[in-house]
Scaffold this motif. Sequence first.
Motif, PDB file in Angstrom:
ATOM      1  N   ILE A  30     -21.480  -0.986  -8.412  1.00 46.49           N
ATOM      2  CA  ILE A  30     -20.263  -1.441  -7.751  1.00 46.49           C
ATOM      3  C   ILE A  30     -19.202  -0.347  -7.861  1.00 46.49           C
ATOM      4  O   ILE A  30     -18.898   0.109  -8.971  1.00 46.49           O
ATOM      5  N   SER A  31     -18.652   0.062  -6.724  1.00 52.40           N
ATOM      6  CA  SER A  31     -17.570   1.048  -6.725  1.00 52.40           C
ATOM      7  C   SER A  31     -16.362   0.441  -6.025  1.00 52.40           C
ATOM      8  O   SER A  31     -16.419   0.139  -4.834  1.00 52.40           O
ATOM      9  N   TYR A  32     -15.289   0.256  -6.779  1.00 52.59           N
ATOM     10  CA  TYR A  32     -14.099  -0.414  -6.255  1.00 52.59           C
ATOM     11  C   TYR A  32     -12.924   0.559  -6.197  1.00 52.59           C
ATOM     12  O   TYR A  32     -12.406   0.979  -7.226  1.00 52.59           O
ATOM     13  N   ASP A  33     -12.524   0.912  -4.969  1.00 54.44           N
ATOM     14  CA  ASP A  33     -11.328   1.732  -4.764  1.00 54.44           C
ATOM     15  C   ASP A  33     -10.136   0.799  -4.632  1.00 54.44           C
ATOM     16  O   ASP A  33     -10.123  -0.095  -3.779  1.00 54.44           O
ATOM     17  N   ILE A  34      -9.113   0.998  -5.450  1.00 54.52           N
ATOM     18  CA  ILE A  34      -7.961   0.104  -5.459  1.00 54.52           C
ATOM     19  C   ILE A  34      -7.233   0.106  -4.115  1.00 54.52           C
ATOM     20  O   ILE A  34      -6.535  -0.856  -3.784  1.00 54.52           O
ATOM     21  N   ASP A  35      -7.442   1.161  -3.285  1.00 56.94           N
ATOM     22  CA  ASP A  35      -6.764   1.156  -1.986  1.00 56.94           C
ATOM     23  C   ASP A  35      -7.427   0.217  -0.983  1.00 56.94           C
ATOM     24  O   ASP A  35      -6.950   0.065   0.144  1.00 56.94           O
ATOM     25  N   SER A  36      -8.530  -0.444  -1.390  1.00 61.87           N
ATOM     26  CA  SER A  36      -9.067  -1.518  -0.551  1.00 61.87           C
ATOM     27  C   SER A  36      -8.067  -2.654  -0.430  1.00 61.87           C
ATOM     28  O   SER A  36      -8.047  -3.386   0.567  1.00 61.87           O
ATOM     29  N   LEU A  37      -7.219  -2.804  -1.454  1.00 59.03           N
ATOM     30  CA  LEU A  37      -6.193  -3.843  -1.429  1.00 59.03           C
ATOM     31  C   LEU A  37      -5.037  -3.432  -0.528  1.00 59.03           C
ATOM     32  O   LEU A  37      -4.710  -2.248  -0.411  1.00 59.03           O
ATOM     33  N   ASP A  38      -4.401  -4.423   0.075  1.00 54.16           N
ATOM     34  CA  ASP A  38      -3.207  -4.132   0.849  1.00 54.16           C
ATOM     35  C   ASP A  38      -2.152  -3.511  -0.074  1.00 54.16           C
ATOM     36  O   ASP A  38      -2.026  -3.911  -1.236  1.00 54.16           O
ATOM     37  N   PRO A  39      -1.374  -2.541   0.431  1.00 53.43           N
ATOM     38  CA  PRO A  39      -0.366  -1.916  -0.426  1.00 53.43           C
ATOM     39  C   PRO A  39       0.714  -2.867  -0.924  1.00 53.43           C
ATOM     40  O   PRO A  39       1.452  -2.525  -1.856  1.00 53.43           O
ATOM     41  N   ALA A  40       0.823  -4.058  -0.339  1.00 53.68           N
ATOM     42  CA  ALA A  40       1.730  -5.056  -0.899  1.00 53.68           C
ATOM     43  C   ALA A  40       1.300  -5.445  -2.312  1.00 53.68           C
ATOM     44  O   ALA A  40       2.135  -5.809  -3.145  1.00 53.68           O
ATOM     45  N   PHE A  41      -0.001  -5.368  -2.584  1.00 52.73           N
ATOM     46  CA  PHE A  41      -0.522  -5.696  -3.912  1.00 52.73           C
ATOM     47  C   PHE A  41      -0.673  -4.457  -4.779  1.00 52.73           C
ATOM     48  O   PHE A  41      -0.480  -4.531  -5.995  1.00 52.73           O
ATOM     49  N   ALA A  42      -1.085  -3.341  -4.175  1.00 52.71           N
ATOM     50  CA  ALA A  42      -1.445  -2.151  -4.953  1.00 52.71           C
ATOM     51  C   ALA A  42      -0.889  -0.892  -4.289  1.00 52.71           C
ATOM     52  O   ALA A  42      -1.627  -0.124  -3.669  1.00 52.71           O
ATOM     53  N   PRO A  43       0.410  -0.664  -4.431  1.00 48.71           N
ATOM     54  CA  PRO A  43       1.000   0.533  -3.822  1.00 48.71           C
ATOM     55  C   PRO A  43       0.701   1.820  -4.579  1.00 48.71           C
ATOM     56  O   PRO A  43       0.847   2.914  -4.025  1.00 48.71           O
ATOM     57  N   GLY A  44       0.262   1.693  -5.828  1.00 47.37           N
ATOM     58  CA  GLY A  44       0.086   2.868  -6.673  1.00 47.37           C
ATOM     59  C   GLY A  44      -1.242   3.541  -6.461  1.00 47.37           C
ATOM     60  O   GLY A  44      -2.112   3.548  -7.344  1.00 47.37           O
ATOM     61  N   THR A  45      -1.399   4.159  -5.288  1.00 48.91           N
ATOM     62  CA  THR A  45      -2.629   4.869  -4.974  1.00 48.91           C
ATOM     63  C   THR A  45      -2.307   5.982  -3.993  1.00 48.91           C
ATOM     64  O   THR A  45      -1.209   6.021  -3.425  1.00 48.91           O
ATOM     65  N   GLY A  46      -3.251   6.874  -3.768  1.00 45.58           N
ATOM     66  CA  GLY A  46      -2.950   8.096  -3.047  1.00 45.58           C
ATOM     67  C   GLY A  46      -2.986   7.998  -1.545  1.00 45.58           C
ATOM     68  O   GLY A  46      -2.307   8.746  -0.843  1.00 45.58           O
ATOM     69  N   THR A  47      -3.783   7.079  -0.999  1.00 44.27           N
ATOM     70  CA  THR A  47      -3.979   7.022   0.451  1.00 44.27           C
ATOM     71  C   THR A  47      -3.923   5.564   0.885  1.00 44.27           C
ATOM     72  O   THR A  47      -4.949   4.922   1.105  1.00 44.27           O
ATOM     73  N   VAL A  48      -2.716   5.030   1.006  1.00 41.66           N
ATOM     74  CA  VAL A  48      -2.553   3.609   1.312  1.00 41.66           C
ATOM     75  C   VAL A  48      -2.785   3.344   2.801  1.00 41.66           C
ATOM     76  O   VAL A  48      -2.530   4.196   3.652  1.00 41.66           O
ATOM     77  N   GLU A  49      -3.286   2.156   3.085  1.00 41.60           N
ATOM     78  CA  GLU A  49      -3.510   1.708   4.462  1.00 41.60           C
ATOM     79  C   GLU A  49      -3.060   0.252   4.560  1.00 41.60           C
ATOM     80  O   GLU A  49      -3.450  -0.572   3.729  1.00 41.60           O
ATOM     81  N   PRO A  50      -2.256  -0.110   5.568  1.00 45.83           N
ATOM     82  CA  PRO A  50      -1.859  -1.513   5.721  1.00 45.83           C
ATOM     83  C   PRO A  50      -3.025  -2.374   6.195  1.00 45.83           C
ATOM     84  O   PRO A  50      -4.028  -1.868   6.703  1.00 45.83           O
ATOM     85  N   GLY A  51      -2.871  -3.691   6.019  1.00 49.06           N
ATOM     86  CA  GLY A  51      -3.887  -4.615   6.503  1.00 49.06           C
ATOM     87  C   GLY A  51      -5.076  -4.763   5.587  1.00 49.06           C
ATOM     88  O   GLY A  51      -6.177  -5.079   6.043  1.00 49.06           O
ATOM     89  N   GLY A  52      -4.862  -4.575   4.297  1.00 49.67           N
ATOM     90  CA  GLY A  52      -5.981  -4.575   3.363  1.00 49.67           C
ATOM     91  C   GLY A  52      -6.324  -5.937   2.797  1.00 49.67           C
ATOM     92  O   GLY A  52      -5.772  -6.975   3.179  1.00 49.67           O
ATOM     93  N   LEU A  53      -7.263  -5.934   1.856  1.00 55.83           N
ATOM     94  CA  LEU A  53      -7.710  -7.146   1.192  1.00 55.83           C
ATOM     95  C   LEU A  53      -6.611  -7.687   0.281  1.00 55.83           C
ATOM     96  O   LEU A  53      -5.697  -6.969  -0.129  1.00 55.83           O
ATOM     97  N   THR A  54      -6.720  -8.972  -0.042  1.00 60.86           N
ATOM     98  CA  THR A  54      -5.815  -9.588  -1.006  1.00 60.86           C
ATOM     99  C   THR A  54      -6.450  -9.546  -2.393  1.00 60.86           C
ATOM    100  O   THR A  54      -7.654  -9.296  -2.539  1.00 60.86           O
ATOM    101  N   THR A  55      -5.651  -9.837  -3.415  1.00 60.68           N
ATOM    102  CA  THR A  55      -6.205  -9.850  -4.769  1.00 60.68           C
ATOM    103  C   THR A  55      -7.223 -10.975  -4.930  1.00 60.68           C
ATOM    104  O   THR A  55      -8.217 -10.824  -5.647  1.00 60.68           O
ATOM    105  N   TRP A  56      -7.006 -12.123  -4.262  1.00 61.85           N
ATOM    106  CA  TRP A  56      -7.983 -13.205  -4.404  1.00 61.85           C
ATOM    107  C   TRP A  56      -9.280 -12.888  -3.669  1.00 61.85           C
ATOM    108  O   TRP A  56     -10.356 -13.313  -4.104  1.00 61.85           O
TER     109      TRP A  56
END
Length: 324
Positions: A236-262
Amino acid sequence: MKTFNQPLGGNELARFGGPATMMRLPAAASPEGLDVAFIGIPMDHGTSNRSGTRLGPRQIRDESRMLRPYNMATGAAPFDHLQVADLRDVPINTFDLKKTVDIITDHYRKVLSHGVIPLTLGGDHTLTWPILRAIKDRYGPVALIHIDAHADINEHMFGETVAHGCPFRRAWEDGCLINARVFQIGLRGTGYAADDFDWARGQGWTVVQAEECWGKSLPRLMEIVRDRIGELPVYISYDIDSLDPAFAPGTGTVEPGGLTTWQALDIIRGCAGLNIVGGDLVEVSPPYDPTGNTALIGANILYEMLCVLPGVPQHPSRFSGLQF
């Protein structure tokens, strides 16, 4: 009766004190005797935009201090069944990325030779390729569940073949992956060409774009993933930028419209029952989130990975039963 390591509890010592390890677990100098090891790889010289992931492992460990040993949703109690410790950081070469990937592979070969399942705190996504090389040496090619905003299948970046946008192309070239059992979840954003995600599809990989997940819970998706992977070894490889930046702004290459924490929890909890041989959480860049929330979410995702490893029974909670 075997005694298992336990995280240092908040009633034993205030959570803002104690060891600076993952979940305030004991630090180990050797993988010998462990079932699972948390390992940091503090690197960011594979990044192409905002750096800072070299600081990720340290802050993920710090923000893990509030995690408690029992999962109140799944009933998992990993520290009752597995010997877990923090195996500290890989001694990378911070000035030479190509030397670093070889250092990582050699380090993980030694860890895996003891039968340990590694859970990695990143660090930029370059690190997954050298880990998968070591995984292949022990298990052969593996299935892959890759959660990310980006496919990370570039042939090269600025003429370089080693970078955080290339790890899964390199892993494919090295024969690390079972193509019909590779799943990429959460891909989105803009591209250089309309067919940017199609190279992966052409290898037989399953690509689930973020838009397919909008407004949905994901247990059904994970049923399909489990059915297709079966008993094969899986990483399993989990990149934190899979999450919407509303949840995880602290990453290098943010993209809107991402997954939620749930949805992230749906995905990881949906891996229960699989033959997981390793996992990583990458691309946490603390300078871009002064609240620490991105690292805190990363720590929780790593804990959820621990909770679904082989040998950890699941006892789902008795929820209220109310229909609302």
